[in-house]
Design a protein around this motif. Structure first.
Motif, PDB file in Angstrom:
ATOM      1  N   LEU A  34      41.535  39.431  28.747  1.00  0.00           N
ATOM      2  CA  LEU A  34      41.240  40.704  28.164  1.00  0.00           C
ATOM      3  C   LEU A  34      40.161  41.380  29.398  1.00  0.00           C
ATOM      4  O   LEU A  34      40.279  42.478  29.393  1.00  0.00           O
ATOM      5  N   ARG A  35      39.234  40.735  29.662  1.00  0.00           N
ATOM      6  CA  ARG A  35      38.257  41.093  30.633  1.00  0.00           C
ATOM      7  C   ARG A  35      39.132  41.869  31.854  1.00  0.00           C
ATOM      8  O   ARG A  35      38.796  43.043  32.290  1.00  0.00           O
ATOM      9  N   TRP A  36      39.864  40.891  32.417  1.00  0.00           N
ATOM     10  CA  TRP A  36      40.741  41.357  33.527  1.00  0.00           C
ATOM     11  C   TRP A  36      41.514  42.680  33.134  1.00  0.00           C
ATOM     12  O   TRP A  36      41.478  43.694  34.019  1.00  0.00           O
ATOM     13  N   ASP A  37      42.365  42.811  31.970  1.00  0.00           N
ATOM     14  CA  ASP A  37      42.990  44.010  31.586  1.00  0.00           C
ATOM     15  C   ASP A  37      42.120  45.336  31.543  1.00  0.00           C
ATOM     16  O   ASP A  37      42.415  46.179  31.985  1.00  0.00           O
ATOM     17  N   LEU A  38      40.973  45.188  30.825  1.00  0.00           N
ATOM     18  CA  LEU A  38      39.913  45.986  30.649  1.00  0.00           C
ATOM     19  C   LEU A  38      39.368  46.771  32.095  1.00  0.00           C
ATOM     20  O   LEU A  38      39.061  47.742  32.380  1.00  0.00           O
ATOM     21  N   ALA A  51      43.846  37.140  37.789  1.00  0.00           N
ATOM     22  CA  ALA A  51      43.244  36.964  36.520  1.00  0.00           C
ATOM     23  C   ALA A  51      42.890  35.444  36.425  1.00  0.00           C
ATOM     24  O   ALA A  51      41.787  35.013  35.644  1.00  0.00           O
ATOM     25  N   SER A  52      43.700  34.603  37.283  1.00  0.00           N
ATOM     26  CA  SER A  52      43.671  33.155  37.078  1.00  0.00           C
ATOM     27  C   SER A  52      42.325  32.636  37.736  1.00  0.00           C
ATOM     28  O   SER A  52      41.646  31.640  37.456  1.00  0.00           O
ATOM     29  N   ALA A  53      42.059  33.530  38.910  1.00  0.00           N
ATOM     30  CA  ALA A  53      40.742  33.221  39.670  1.00  0.00           C
ATOM     31  C   ALA A  53      39.655  33.522  38.550  1.00  0.00           C
ATOM     32  O   ALA A  53      38.687  32.713  38.602  1.00  0.00           O
TER      33      ALA A  53
END
Ligand code: ADE
Ligand code: ZN
Length: 358
Positions: A34-38, A51-53
């Motif tokens: 979710l942090r990545w998406d935001l 996102a996986s990193a």
């Protein structure tokens, strides 16, 4: 009830049983995904290319905290405050809370009282209304799946006057969004007594009051003692953690005399490398203190939710099935839900236990 004999049998029971979580920080449920998406939505650069990193960095943080528990709280807090930088508008807080509440529903967690740190957002320039309205909309939209009342937490490493100001801003949402106030963040040099005024004001407004007394803190016993009987006008209504009370017969007696509940988070004690936590919890349970199990900051603690923390407690304290059920009964007893909600939670738990036995 017959006691479970096999660990996996007890784990299955815990996974399936209806549960409550009274110790979880909503910002600590912000998953890397979710942090990545935001971050993408707001075009906020993150020091990770995928996102996986980003997810791998959470695993690294967890390993680092577990390797050196001595400074775990300040190290954790710096990542926790950094992570929430992507929460910028009402929709972000709505997404944060609905993600968490959906996960609760999937894990048979029926009622929660998450903390929120309004000052951690307003000091970054996010309007308090974005936080309050987003959380309130999520609470309402998810009400048919999971019961939820928030707890407004003040940052104890900020001045008491900042807590007073935050309370004034949030007070119009009292009883609609949040039913209690607490204190969290860095405990060193920040005893519950520092917030006596705001605790008294909240209580006068009909709110409940609580305080973090984290594991192995400097002056930890004194902080617990203040929370039990000194601040807020005769002591608080609950203590978050307070596990060190388990090593003190005097504190145990004082907590039991007031019928206070403790919201414990086993994974936090594992991270803090405190080997005696299981024996302390065992003592608290044996002495009749109302202990419950929460998940604290699951996104930063290997994704361990309420059930996984209960399994940790069952293993470390050698709890049998009846005692596991007692932890949930304690949670129903000490939670700040309306009487009809408590009654429904109790009935669902009774039905579950009966069916499991049958
Ligand atoms: N804020 C968020 N998580 C916390 C924790 N585990 N202890 C103190 N403050 C916090
Ligand atoms: Zn906490």
């Amino acid at each position: 009830m017959a006691n479970a004999t096999a660990d996996d049998k007890l784990s299955s029971f815990i996974t399936a049983m209806p549960k409550l979580d009274l110790h979880v920080h909503i910002e600590g449920t912000l998953t890397p995904e979710l942090r990545w998406d935001l971050a993408t939505k707001h075009r906020i650069p993150l020091p990770f290319s995928t996102a996986s990193a980003l997810r791998a960095s959470y695993n690294h943080l967890y390993a680092t905290l577990r390797a050196d528990g001595s400074n775990a709280l300040p190290v954790f807090l710096s990542h926790y405050y950094g992570g929430m930088d992507v929460l910028r508008d009402e929709a972000d807080f709505y997404a944060l809370a609905t993600h968490f509440l959906r996960a609760c529903a999937a894990a048979h967690v029926r009622y929660v009282e998450p903390f929120f740190d309004v000052q951690a957002h307003t000091r970054r320039g996010v309007p308090a209304a974005a936080v309050l309205d987003g959380l309130l909309r999520a609470k309402r939209d998810m009400a048919s799946s999971v019961g939820c009342n928030f707890v407004l937490c003040f940052l104890r490493d900020e001045p008491a006057a900042a807590a007073d100001a935050a309370y004034a801003v949030c007070a119009p949402y009292a009883h609609r969004l949040f039913v209690g106030v607490g204190i969290d963040s860095d405990e060193r040099g920040n005893p519950p007594a520092k917030f006596d005024d705001v605790f008294r004001r909240a209580r006068a407004d009909g709110l409940k009051v609580t305080a973090h007394c984290d594991v192995n803190q400097v002056n930890g016993h004194a902080h617990i003692s203040q929370a039990v009987s000194e601040v807020g006008g005769g002591g608080l209504d609950r203590i978050d953690h307070g596990v060190n009370a388990g090593e003190s017969p005097e504190l145990i007696a004082a907590i039991r005399a007031r019928g206070l509940g403790l919201t414990l988070c086993p994974q936090a004690y594992v991270i803090a490398k405190e080997a005696r936590w299981g024996q302390w919890v065992r003592a608290l349970v044996d002495e009749g203190v109302k202990v419950t199990i929460g998940s604290d900051d699951p996104a930063y603690m290997h994704g361990m939710g309420t059930a996984e923390n209960m399994v940790l407690a069952a293993e470390a304290c050698k709890l049998d099935t009846d005692e596991v059920v007692l932890l949930v009964r304690n949670a129903i007893d000490i939670c700040w839900a309306d009487a009809d909600v408590k009654k429904n939670l109790e009935s669902e738990l009774d039905k579950f236990v009966k069916e499991w036995e049958g």
